[in-house]
Write a protein that holds these residues in place. Structure first.
Motif, PDB file in Angstrom:
ATOM      1  N   ILE A  13       0.919  -1.291   0.080  1.00 32.29           N
ATOM      2  CA  ILE A  13       0.109  -0.115  -0.140  1.00 32.29           C
ATOM      3  C   ILE A  13       0.797   1.172   0.096  1.00 32.29           C
ATOM      4  CG2 ILE A  13      -1.543   1.345   1.392  1.00 32.29           C
ATOM      5  CD1 ILE A  13      -2.676  -1.232   0.130  1.00 32.29           C
ATOM      6  N   ASP A  14       1.946   1.236   0.654  1.00 38.36           N
ATOM      7  CA  ASP A  14       2.783   2.400   1.069  1.00 38.36           C
ATOM      8  C   ASP A  14       3.541   2.508  -0.481  1.00 38.36           C
ATOM      9  OD1 ASP A  14       2.097   2.793   3.354  1.00 38.36           O
ATOM     10  OD2 ASP A  14       4.038   2.051   4.335  1.00 38.36           O
ATOM     11  N   GLU A  15       3.843   1.446  -1.200  1.00 38.03           N
ATOM     12  CA  GLU A  15       4.295   1.681  -2.618  1.00 38.03           C
ATOM     13  C   GLU A  15       3.569   2.280  -3.423  1.00 38.03           C
ATOM     14  OE1 GLU A  15       6.000  -1.772  -4.417  1.00 38.03           O
ATOM     15  OE2 GLU A  15       6.745  -2.747  -2.518  1.00 38.03           O
ATOM     16  N   VAL A  16       2.308   2.039  -3.528  1.00 37.57           N
ATOM     17  CA  VAL A  16       1.236   2.748  -4.233  1.00 37.57           C
ATOM     18  C   VAL A  16       1.112   4.262  -3.974  1.00 37.57           C
ATOM     19  CG1 VAL A  16      -1.036   2.895  -4.938  1.00 37.57           C
ATOM     20  CG2 VAL A  16       0.022   0.555  -4.656  1.00 37.57           C
ATOM     21  N   LYS A  17       1.167   4.486  -2.516  1.00 30.76           N
ATOM     22  CA  LYS A  17       1.024   5.793  -2.090  1.00 30.76           C
ATOM     23  C   LYS A  17       2.050   6.676  -2.665  1.00 30.76           C
ATOM     24  CE  LYS A  17      -1.549   5.055   2.326  1.00 30.76           C
ATOM     25  NZ  LYS A  17      -1.459   5.321   3.621  1.00 30.76           N
ATOM     26  N   VAL A  18       3.300   6.339  -2.635  1.00 31.29           N
ATOM     27  CA  VAL A  18       4.577   6.884  -2.918  1.00 31.29           C
ATOM     28  C   VAL A  18       4.544   7.161  -4.411  1.00 31.29           C
ATOM     29  CG1 VAL A  18       7.170   6.629  -3.271  1.00 31.29           C
ATOM     30  CG2 VAL A  18       6.240   6.099  -0.853  1.00 31.29           C
ATOM     31  N   GLU A  19       4.066   6.223  -5.274  1.00 30.47           N
ATOM     32  CA  GLU A  19       3.854   6.389  -6.731  1.00 30.47           C
ATOM     33  C   GLU A  19       2.964   7.642  -6.875  1.00 30.47           C
ATOM     34  OE1 GLU A  19       3.583   3.207  -9.529  1.00 30.47           O
ATOM     35  OE2 GLU A  19       4.791   1.890  -8.125  1.00 30.47           O
ATOM     36  N   GLU A  59       0.787   9.856   6.891  1.00 32.82           N
ATOM     37  CA  GLU A  59      -0.137  10.741   7.158  1.00 32.82           C
ATOM     38  C   GLU A  59      -1.496  10.881   6.098  1.00 32.82           C
ATOM     39  OE1 GLU A  59       0.194  12.588   9.870  1.00 32.82           O
ATOM     40  OE2 GLU A  59       1.961  11.671  10.275  1.00 32.82           O
ATOM     41  N   LEU A  60      -1.545  10.207   4.941  1.00 34.43           N
ATOM     42  CA  LEU A  60      -2.495   9.849   3.946  1.00 34.43           C
ATOM     43  C   LEU A  60      -2.988   8.558   3.661  1.00 34.43           C
ATOM     44  CD1 LEU A  60      -0.147  12.297   1.622  1.00 34.43           C
ATOM     45  CD2 LEU A  60      -2.389  13.071   2.680  1.00 34.43           C
ATOM     46  N   THR A  61      -4.377   8.825   3.490  1.00 35.59           N
ATOM     47  CA  THR A  61      -4.941   7.380   2.926  1.00 35.59           C
ATOM     48  C   THR A  61      -4.783   7.460   1.504  1.00 35.59           C
ATOM     49  OG1 THR A  61      -7.276   8.274   2.704  1.00 35.59           O
ATOM     50  CG2 THR A  61      -6.594   7.615   5.003  1.00 35.59           C
ATOM     51  N   LEU A  62      -4.975   6.025   0.972  1.00 40.26           N
ATOM     52  CA  LEU A  62      -4.999   5.735  -0.620  1.00 40.26           C
ATOM     53  C   LEU A  62      -6.340   6.738  -1.017  1.00 40.26           C
ATOM     54  CD1 LEU A  62      -4.348   2.282  -1.401  1.00 40.26           C
ATOM     55  CD2 LEU A  62      -3.186   4.402  -2.375  1.00 40.26           C
ATOM     56  N   ASP A  63      -7.437   6.675  -0.609  1.00 40.64           N
ATOM     57  CA  ASP A  63      -8.634   7.315  -0.790  1.00 40.64           C
ATOM     58  C   ASP A  63      -8.279   9.115  -1.140  1.00 40.64           C
ATOM     59  OD1 ASP A  63     -10.167   5.170  -0.499  1.00 40.64           O
ATOM     60  OD2 ASP A  63     -10.919   5.510   1.386  1.00 40.64           O
ATOM     61  N   GLN A  64      -7.549   9.380  -0.161  1.00 42.49           N
ATOM     62  CA  GLN A  64      -7.229  11.094  -0.146  1.00 42.49           C
ATOM     63  C   GLN A  64      -6.065  11.333  -1.289  1.00 42.49           C
ATOM     64  OE1 GLN A  64      -5.441  11.269   3.800  1.00 42.49           O
ATOM     65  NE2 GLN A  64      -6.778  12.690   4.292  1.00 42.49           N
ATOM     66  N   LEU A  65      -5.176  10.269  -1.678  1.00 39.25           N
ATOM     67  CA  LEU A  65      -4.286  10.506  -2.711  1.00 39.25           C
ATOM     68  C   LEU A  65      -5.174  10.423  -3.910  1.00 39.25           C
ATOM     69  CD1 LEU A  65      -1.361   8.726  -1.106  1.00 39.25           C
ATOM     70  CD2 LEU A  65      -1.485  11.196  -1.804  1.00 39.25           C
ATOM     71  N   PHE A  66      -5.869   9.344  -4.012  1.00 41.78           N
ATOM     72  CA  PHE A  66      -6.954   9.018  -5.326  1.00 41.78           C
ATOM     73  C   PHE A  66      -7.500  10.273  -5.617  1.00 41.78           C
ATOM     74  CE2 PHE A  66      -6.337   4.272  -5.250  1.00 41.78           C
ATOM     75  CZ  PHE A  66      -5.180   4.326  -6.037  1.00 41.78           C
ATOM     76  N   ARG A  67      -8.320  10.999  -4.778  1.00 44.71           N
ATOM     77  CA  ARG A  67      -9.011  12.266  -5.014  1.00 44.71           C
ATOM     78  C   ARG A  67      -8.283  13.120  -5.464  1.00 44.71           C
ATOM     79  NH1 ARG A  67     -11.931  11.248   0.284  1.00 44.71           N
ATOM     80  NH2 ARG A  67     -10.089  12.500   1.006  1.00 44.71           N
ATOM     81  N   TYR A  68      -6.945  13.349  -4.648  1.00 51.09           N
ATOM     82  CA  TYR A  68      -5.997  14.512  -5.207  1.00 51.09           C
ATOM     83  C   TYR A  68      -5.545  14.279  -6.642  1.00 51.09           C
ATOM     84  CZ  TYR A  68      -5.564  15.334  -0.057  1.00 51.09           C
ATOM     85  OH  TYR A  68      -5.834  15.307   1.140  1.00 51.09           O
ATOM     86  N   LEU A  69      -5.293  13.071  -7.121  1.00 55.38           N
ATOM     87  CA  LEU A  69      -4.757  12.800  -8.343  1.00 55.38           C
ATOM     88  C   LEU A  69      -5.804  12.930  -9.355  1.00 55.38           C
ATOM     89  CD1 LEU A  69      -2.139  11.794  -9.937  1.00 55.38           C
ATOM     90  CD2 LEU A  69      -3.007   9.558  -9.564  1.00 55.38           C
ATOM     91  N   ALA A  70      -7.271  12.539  -8.956  1.00 55.15           N
ATOM     92  CA  ALA A  70      -8.439  12.824 -10.020  1.00 55.15           C
ATOM     93  C   ALA A  70      -8.655  14.302 -10.045  1.00 55.15           C
ATOM     94  CB  ALA A  70      -9.622  12.162  -9.343  1.00 55.15           C
ATOM     95  N   ALA A  71      -8.356  15.231  -9.070  1.00 50.83           N
ATOM     96  CA  ALA A  71      -8.415  16.596  -9.399  1.00 50.83           C
ATOM     97  C   ALA A  71      -7.586  16.919 -10.275  1.00 50.83           C
ATOM     98  CB  ALA A  71      -8.201  17.378  -7.807  1.00 50.83           C
ATOM     99  N   LEU A  72      -6.348  16.442 -10.293  1.00 51.35           N
ATOM    100  CA  LEU A  72      -5.324  16.929 -11.443  1.00 51.35           C
ATOM    101  C   LEU A  72      -5.423  16.264 -12.942  1.00 51.35           C
ATOM    102  CD1 LEU A  72      -2.153  16.683  -9.087  1.00 51.35           C
ATOM    103  CD2 LEU A  72      -3.371  18.797  -9.795  1.00 51.35           C
ATOM    104  N   TYR A  73      -5.676  14.879 -12.701  1.00 50.99           N
ATOM    105  CA  TYR A  73      -6.276  13.984 -13.988  1.00 50.99           C
ATOM    106  C   TYR A  73      -7.406  13.339 -13.847  1.00 50.99           C
ATOM    107  CZ  TYR A  73      -0.984  14.163 -14.488  1.00 50.99           C
ATOM    108  OH  TYR A  73       0.252  14.666 -14.548  1.00 50.99           O
TER     109      TYR A  73
END
Length: 82
Positions: A13-19, A59-73
């Motif tokens: 999970i952390d690997e995905v978060k880092v990517e 400090e971040l969940t995958l859900d948060q990170l995917f939302r942030y990425l969706a805002a950009l892409y």
């Protein structure tokens, strides 16, 4: 909300978060955005944007990170291989 990745190892999970954090950081750097500007574009606080840029994945969940990425892409895709 169900967490479908609950049974995956934390290290994976952390690997995905880092990517995802790296992708967010690349956009911010390419656009020349400050942390505050990035926060505006991804719809979060400057502190959370900073966690993403600095890859502070605990400090971040995958859900948060995917939302942030969706805002950009808005049409981003995730490919998973097990």
């Amino acid at each position: 909300m169900k967490r479908y990745y609950r049974n995956f190892p934390k290290a994976k999970i952390d690997e995905v978060k880092v990517e995802v954090c790296q992708a967010i950081r690349r956009v911010a750097m390419r656009e020349g955005w400050t942390q505050k500007q990035l926060a505006f574009y991804i719809g979060t606080s400057s502190t959370r944007a900073g966690h993403a840029v600095k890859q502070q994945v605990d400090e971040l969940t995958l859900d948060q990170l995917f939302r942030y990425l969706a805002a950009l892409y808005p049409k981003f895709r995730v490919h998973v291989s097990l």
